[in-house]
Design a protein around this motif. Structure first.
Motif, PDB file in Angstrom:
ATOM      1  N   GLU A  94       0.937  -1.363   0.080  1.00  0.00           N
ATOM      2  CA  GLU A  94      -0.163   0.067  -0.137  1.00  0.00           C
ATOM      3  C   GLU A  94       0.802   1.213  -0.107  1.00  0.00           C
ATOM      4  OE1 GLU A  94      -0.294  -1.767   4.265  1.00  0.00           O
ATOM      5  OE2 GLU A  94       0.013  -2.412   2.138  1.00  0.00           O
ATOM      6  N   VAL A  95       2.105   1.127   0.554  1.00  0.00           N
ATOM      7  CA  VAL A  95       2.807   2.403   0.746  1.00  0.00           C
ATOM      8  C   VAL A  95       3.656   2.526  -0.788  1.00  0.00           C
ATOM      9  CG1 VAL A  95       5.143   3.398   1.643  1.00  0.00           C
ATOM     10  CG2 VAL A  95       3.509   2.048   3.226  1.00  0.00           C
ATOM     11  N   VAL A  96       4.030   1.572  -1.357  1.00  0.00           N
ATOM     12  CA  VAL A  96       4.350   1.331  -2.779  1.00  0.00           C
ATOM     13  C   VAL A  96       3.308   2.047  -3.984  1.00  0.00           C
ATOM     14  CG1 VAL A  96       5.122  -0.064  -4.906  1.00  0.00           C
ATOM     15  CG2 VAL A  96       5.825  -0.362  -2.674  1.00  0.00           C
ATOM     16  N   THR A  97       2.122   1.617  -3.604  1.00  0.00           N
ATOM     17  CA  THR A  97       1.056   2.152  -4.330  1.00  0.00           C
ATOM     18  C   THR A  97       0.855   3.644  -4.197  1.00  0.00           C
ATOM     19  OG1 THR A  97      -0.116   0.023  -4.564  1.00  0.00           O
ATOM     20  CG2 THR A  97      -1.242   2.201  -5.190  1.00  0.00           C
ATOM     21  N   ALA A  98       0.871   4.313  -3.024  1.00  0.00           N
ATOM     22  CA  ALA A  98       0.683   5.745  -2.697  1.00  0.00           C
ATOM     23  C   ALA A  98       1.749   6.390  -3.353  1.00  0.00           C
ATOM     24  CB  ALA A  98       0.608   5.753  -1.208  1.00  0.00           C
ATOM     25  N   ALA A  99       3.186   5.926  -3.215  1.00  0.00           N
ATOM     26  CA  ALA A  99       4.291   6.811  -3.822  1.00  0.00           C
ATOM     27  C   ALA A  99       4.132   6.741  -5.339  1.00  0.00           C
ATOM     28  CB  ALA A  99       5.585   5.978  -3.355  1.00  0.00           C
TER      29      ALA A  99
ATOM     30  N   THR B 290       2.928   9.962 -10.266  1.00  0.00           N
ATOM     31  CA  THR B 290       2.019  10.191 -11.499  1.00  0.00           C
ATOM     32  C   THR B 290       1.323  11.460 -11.324  1.00  0.00           C
ATOM     33  OG1 THR B 290       1.468   7.799 -11.754  1.00  0.00           O
ATOM     34  CG2 THR B 290      -0.121   9.405 -12.604  1.00  0.00           C
ATOM     35  N   GLN B 291       0.784  11.874 -10.208  1.00  0.00           N
ATOM     36  CA  GLN B 291       0.273  13.208  -9.950  1.00  0.00           C
ATOM     37  C   GLN B 291       1.180  14.302 -10.213  1.00  0.00           C
ATOM     38  OE1 GLN B 291      -2.932  13.699  -9.473  1.00  0.00           O
ATOM     39  NE2 GLN B 291      -2.615  16.041  -9.120  1.00  0.00           N
ATOM     40  N   LEU B 292       2.718  14.148  -9.808  1.00  0.00           N
ATOM     41  CA  LEU B 292       3.853  15.151 -10.033  1.00  0.00           C
ATOM     42  C   LEU B 292       4.156  15.201 -11.320  1.00  0.00           C
ATOM     43  CD1 LEU B 292       5.741  14.719  -6.630  1.00  0.00           C
ATOM     44  CD2 LEU B 292       4.635  16.578  -7.371  1.00  0.00           C
ATOM     45  N   THR B 293       4.251  13.967 -12.232  1.00  0.00           N
ATOM     46  CA  THR B 293       4.973  14.136 -13.340  1.00  0.00           C
ATOM     47  C   THR B 293       4.204  14.031 -14.474  1.00  0.00           C
ATOM     48  OG1 THR B 293       5.350  11.860 -13.377  1.00  0.00           O
ATOM     49  CG2 THR B 293       6.941  13.113 -12.184  1.00  0.00           C
ATOM     50  N   ASN B 294       2.982  13.502 -14.239  1.00  0.00           N
ATOM     51  CA  ASN B 294       1.847  13.295 -15.494  1.00  0.00           C
ATOM     52  C   ASN B 294       2.517  11.788 -16.290  1.00  0.00           C
ATOM     53  OD1 ASN B 294       0.147  15.430 -14.907  1.00  0.00           O
ATOM     54  ND2 ASN B 294       1.322  16.794 -16.287  1.00  0.00           N
ATOM     55  N   PHE B 295       3.465  11.316 -15.768  1.00  0.00           N
ATOM     56  CA  PHE B 295       3.832   9.961 -16.188  1.00  0.00           C
ATOM     57  C   PHE B 295       3.129   8.881 -15.589  1.00  0.00           C
ATOM     58  CE2 PHE B 295       7.513  12.663 -17.863  1.00  0.00           C
ATOM     59  CZ  PHE B 295       7.946  12.063 -18.952  1.00  0.00           C
ATOM     60  N   ASP B 296       2.995   7.908 -16.153  1.00  0.00           N
ATOM     61  CA  ASP B 296       2.297   6.733 -15.680  1.00  0.00           C
ATOM     62  C   ASP B 296       2.615   5.410 -15.800  1.00  0.00           C
ATOM     63  OD1 ASP B 296       0.285   5.512 -14.299  1.00  0.00           O
ATOM     64  OD2 ASP B 296      -1.469   5.881 -15.560  1.00  0.00           O
ATOM     65  N   TYR B 297       3.544   5.050 -15.103  1.00  0.00           N
ATOM     66  CA  TYR B 297       4.063   3.727 -14.945  1.00  0.00           C
ATOM     67  C   TYR B 297       3.470   2.604 -14.150  1.00  0.00           C
ATOM     68  CZ  TYR B 297       8.059   5.937 -17.684  1.00  0.00           C
ATOM     69  OH  TYR B 297       8.679   6.536 -18.547  1.00  0.00           O
ATOM     70  N   GLY B 298       2.296   3.308 -13.600  1.00  0.00           N
ATOM     71  CA  GLY B 298       1.367   2.477 -12.665  1.00  0.00           C
ATOM     72  C   GLY B 298       2.169   1.878 -11.341  1.00  0.00           C
ATOM     73  N   ASN B 299       2.153   0.629 -11.002  1.00  0.00           N
ATOM     74  CA  ASN B 299       2.892   0.378  -9.678  1.00  0.00           C
ATOM     75  C   ASN B 299       4.526  -0.243 -10.059  1.00  0.00           C
ATOM     76  OD1 ASN B 299       1.065   1.285  -8.252  1.00  0.00           O
ATOM     77  ND2 ASN B 299       0.429  -0.405  -7.216  1.00  0.00           N
ATOM     78  N   ASP B 300       4.998   0.022 -11.442  1.00  0.00           N
ATOM     79  CA  ASP B 300       6.171  -0.669 -11.723  1.00  0.00           C
ATOM     80  C   ASP B 300       7.258  -0.065 -11.121  1.00  0.00           C
ATOM     81  OD1 ASP B 300       8.396  -1.713 -13.146  1.00  0.00           O
ATOM     82  OD2 ASP B 300       7.293  -1.766 -15.034  1.00  0.00           O
ATOM     83  N   VAL B 301       7.808  -0.312  -9.994  1.00  0.00           N
ATOM     84  CA  VAL B 301       8.595   0.228  -9.340  1.00  0.00           C
ATOM     85  C   VAL B 301      10.022   0.455  -9.953  1.00  0.00           C
ATOM     86  CG1 VAL B 301      10.256   0.375  -7.360  1.00  0.00           C
ATOM     87  CG2 VAL B 301       7.684  -0.391  -6.995  1.00  0.00           C
ATOM     88  N   GLU B 302      10.524  -0.509 -10.888  1.00  0.00           N
ATOM     89  CA  GLU B 302      11.832  -0.542 -11.634  1.00  0.00           C
ATOM     90  C   GLU B 302      11.656   0.516 -12.703  1.00  0.00           C
ATOM     91  OE1 GLU B 302      15.484  -1.262 -12.472  1.00  0.00           O
ATOM     92  OE2 GLU B 302      14.476  -1.892 -10.598  1.00  0.00           O
ATOM     93  N   ALA B 303      10.424   0.615 -13.243  1.00  0.00           N
ATOM     94  CA  ALA B 303      10.227   1.566 -14.363  1.00  0.00           C
ATOM     95  C   ALA B 303      10.215   2.927 -13.792  1.00  0.00           C
ATOM     96  CB  ALA B 303       8.903   1.504 -15.026  1.00  0.00           C
TER      97      ALA B 303
END
Length: 717
Positions: A190-195, A200-213
């Motif tokens: 849940e912490v990973v999802t929030a981060a 996404t909110q800050l950058t407008n990029f959307d890599y979902g929950n893909d931490v490595e991306a």
């Protein structure tokens, strides 16, 4: 010290602190700044004693802390810092509550550090309230990041800090969120999802929950201005939007093509169906999932109504269900069709559908219907709409109509008066002048009379209409020369209770030609409303004041002619019959005069016989007339009377006299001379195409309703 003195001292102490603790604001550079005074240190020392005193109530303790924040000098901030770091629980709570209450004030680093250090000591349910304080500090990103990364706090608190971080569009906040995603931390999902959501909110990029991306992306952009990458992303998004829009346009064109073909197929099908089959199909089509098909069905119902067909109950119910359609245009079309039908389904569905309707255009359609067909159930929503600047005038007209129909609730004035007055304070409109006029108190009526002097004739007319409904006819009669006020004035004079004085006032008016029908209609209304025992006296007044307007007199007198037995004497009825029939003959309506004589069946006397003879002779029933009088003198007298009256064509009467009494007339010099003089006058009279004259006739309920033509004024309510 006595108990009473102790209580007084405590009360005075608390009051002084509350007053002293009230925030003092000084505007500089657009925000609050410290209001330090020369004795600020003394104030801080005194406020410390209040803050740390035993037995002080919570509001007073918080007030002291807020006052220290307002002072804002080093001694004051030191007191607050020590309260957070070393103070007892009540002192710490008071300082935290003061910081929370000062929600628009930045928090100095000194206090922010103390708050951060105090967080582990706070109860878990208290910690989330402290995160916004850190977000207002002079170094918010670092302090929020520290909470977000501190695994000693629960996930809820850390997620709250992460969510606060995405409000700061800086590279530091992005770095903090990426740091949360460090695999070495082995974070909770849940912490990973929030981060990730924060990134996404800050950058407008959307890599979902893909931490490595996210981490690879950060390695590429780290050290470069964030705006550069945001611009790239914006251009990418614009290209995606344009591509999606092209796809949508293509799909819409295909949908339109298929819908058009389907509609054509239905049109071709409907030609081959019977009326009953068409109605059955329309019920189904009105519920179709495709909006254009529902519109097609509504158009078909419209054509049906215009062709004189009446939709079956099932089809009317299907129309009523469209009042809840998801498409506003369809709701408005269904409403109009149900209104055209005068459908009971509309009345049943109206209250619920109108109360829940939100589209302004559809609400306008409802209000248009309500002005013509008032519905008491609509009143609560109408009151709400009086506050809507786009719909308030239409709502005011609808409430006014309900007032005329006497369908308002008992407490309607309490709900309407203030709104109407408030609307007039903003702008003057005829609709709200009327609404104010029917709802205001006595002082408001005086204000309304002043509107009769307004330069705008629409305002004067509206004020006059409202005053009339409040029974204020005297100021209106004083303005009869104003064409804007005139209609309301004559209607007010004709409103019940009507007496002879009102009849004389109305009859004495000489209106301009443009207002003639308005005046005649209300004069007739007043004459029809006067008590039966005053009708003959009213007729005398009308005969004196309006000798050339027999129609008004006829309709009023017919009330006596057809009055229920026992309500008037035979003598009064006889007098009314003689007057009515005489007036009918003046108008050239001999047949109606004869019908009136026949249905009243009054006892025969000389006057009745003479009247019957004249009616029969003028109506062309010469044989029956001859049985009542065979004297040439009577026939010749009637002929001479008829010649100068333009509404009578006595040509047949002259021919009958010549055929029936020619020999007697030729043998009598006086009769011969009189006959030839009358004939010469008739031949010299301009031919005006005299035809049948319409006069009031017996109604289905035993009363009378006038036939309408150019000689019969309309009766206005």
């Amino acid at each position: 010290m006595s108990t009473r003195s102790t209580r007084f001292a405590r009360f005075g102490f608390a009051l002084a602190v509350a007053l002293f603790a009230a925030p003092v604001w000084s505007q500089s550079n657009g925000g609050p700044v410290s209001a330090t005074t020369a004795n600020g240190s003394d104030d801080a020392a005194w406020l410390r004693s209040v803050l740390e005193a035993k037995g002080i109530d919570e509001p007073t303790r918080v007030g002291a802390a807020r006052r220290l924040l307002t002072i804002g000098d080093p001694p004051a901030l030191q007191v607050l810092e020590e309260g957070l770091r070393q103070g007892e629980a009540p002192v710490m709570e008071a300082v935290l509550n003061a910081l929370i209450a000062e929600g628009d004030r930045s928090v100095p680093n000194l206090l922010a550090s103390a708050v951060a250090d105090a967080m582990p000591k706070l109860p878990p349910d208290r910690r989330p309230q402290v995160v916004p304080i850190l977000a207002r500090s002079e170094e918010p990103v670092g302090r929020l990041a520290a909470v977000a990364l501190d695994r000693s706090f629960g996930p809820e608190l850390r997620i709250l800090a992460i969510n606060a971080l995405d409000g700061f569009r800086t590279t530091e906040s992005v770095a903090a969120l990426v740091d949360v995603l460090d695999p070495a931390h082995n974070e909770l999902p849940e912490v990973v999802t929030a981060a990730c959501q924060g990134l996404t909110q800050l950058t407008n990029f959307d890599y979902g929950n893909d931490v490595e991306a996210w981490r690879q992306w950060w390695q590429q952009v780290q050290g470069k201005p964030l705006e550069e990458f945001l611009q790239v992303k914006v251009r990418s998004l614009e290209a995606q939007v344009a591509d999606r829009q092209r796809q949508i346009d293509d799909l819409q064109r295909e949908l339109d093509r298929r819908t058009t073909r389907l509609t054509q197929a239905y049109q071709e099908l409907f030609v081959s169906l019977s009326p009953e089959q068409r109605q059955d199909r329309m019920v189904a089509l009105l519920a179709d999932d495709t909006a254009p098909i529902r519109v097609f069905a509504l158009d078909a119902v419209d054509r049906m109504i215009r062709n004189g067909e009446v939709p079956a109950p099932a089809l009317q119910q299907a129309l009523a269900e469209r009042l809840a359609d998801r498409e506003p245009t369809i709701r408005a079309l269904a409403l109009r069709l149900l209104d055209d039908l005068g459908s009971s389904s509309l009345k049943q569905a109206f209250a619920a559908s109108f109360q829940t309707e939100q589209d302004p255009k559809v609400i306008e359609a409802y209000l248009d219907v309500l002005v013509r067909h008032p519905a008491a159930a609509a009143f609560p929503r109408l009151v709400q709409l009086l506050d809507d600047p786009k719909l308030d005038e239409a709502a005011a007209r609808a409430v006014f109509r309900l007032y005329d129909e006497k369908r308002l609730p008992d407490d309607w004035r309490e709900q309407v008066q203030e709104k109407a007055e408030r609307a007039l304070d903003v702008r003057w409109t005829p609709a709200f002048v009327r609404l104010y006029g029917i709802s205001c108190d006595a002082s408001g009526l005086v204000r309304l009379q002043d509107v009769l002097q307004n330069d705008d004739p629409l305002m004067r007319r509206a004020a006059a209409e409202a005053l009339r409904r409040r029974g204020q006819w005297e100021p209106l009669v004083a303005k009869l020369d104003d064409e804007a006020v005139f209609p309301a004035a004559v209607r007010a004079l004709a409103d019940p209770p009507v007496d002879l004085a009102r009849i004389r006032q109305l009859a004495a008016i000489r209106p301009p030609e443009s207002l003639q029908s308005e005046w005649e209609g209300n004069l007739q209304r007043a004459a029809n409303a006067i008590p039966l025992d005053e009708v003959l006296a009213a007729d005398d007044a009308l005969a004196s004041l309006l000798p050339t307007s027999p129609k008004v007199r006829i309709e009023a007198l017919l009330r006596l002619v057809d009055a229920e037995p026992g309500t008037i004497s035979n003598a009064v009825r006889r007098d009314a019959v003689l007057r009515v029939c005489g007036l009918l003959l003046e108008l050239g309506d001999a047949k109606q005069a004869m019908a009136t004589l026949d249905r009243t069946q009054l006892p025969v006397d000389a006057d009745i016989d003479a009247l019957r003879f004249r009616a029969l002779a003028l109506g062309g029933d010469f044989d029956r007339a001859a049985r009542l009088s065979s004297k040439p003198e009577d026939w010749l007298s009637l002929f001479r009377w008829a010649v100068p009256r333009e509404r009578i064509d006595p040509v047949m009467l002259r021919d009958e006299i010549r055929d029936r009494f020619g020999e007697a007339i030729d043998q009598d010099e006086a009769l011969s001379q009189a006959f030839h003089e009358a004939s010469a006058a008739l031949d010299a009279r301009p031919r005006s195409g005299v035809g049948p004259v319409n006069t009031p006739t017996p109604g289905a309920n035993g009363g009378h309703e006038p036939r309408r033509n150019d000689l019969t004024p309309a009766v206005h309510g």
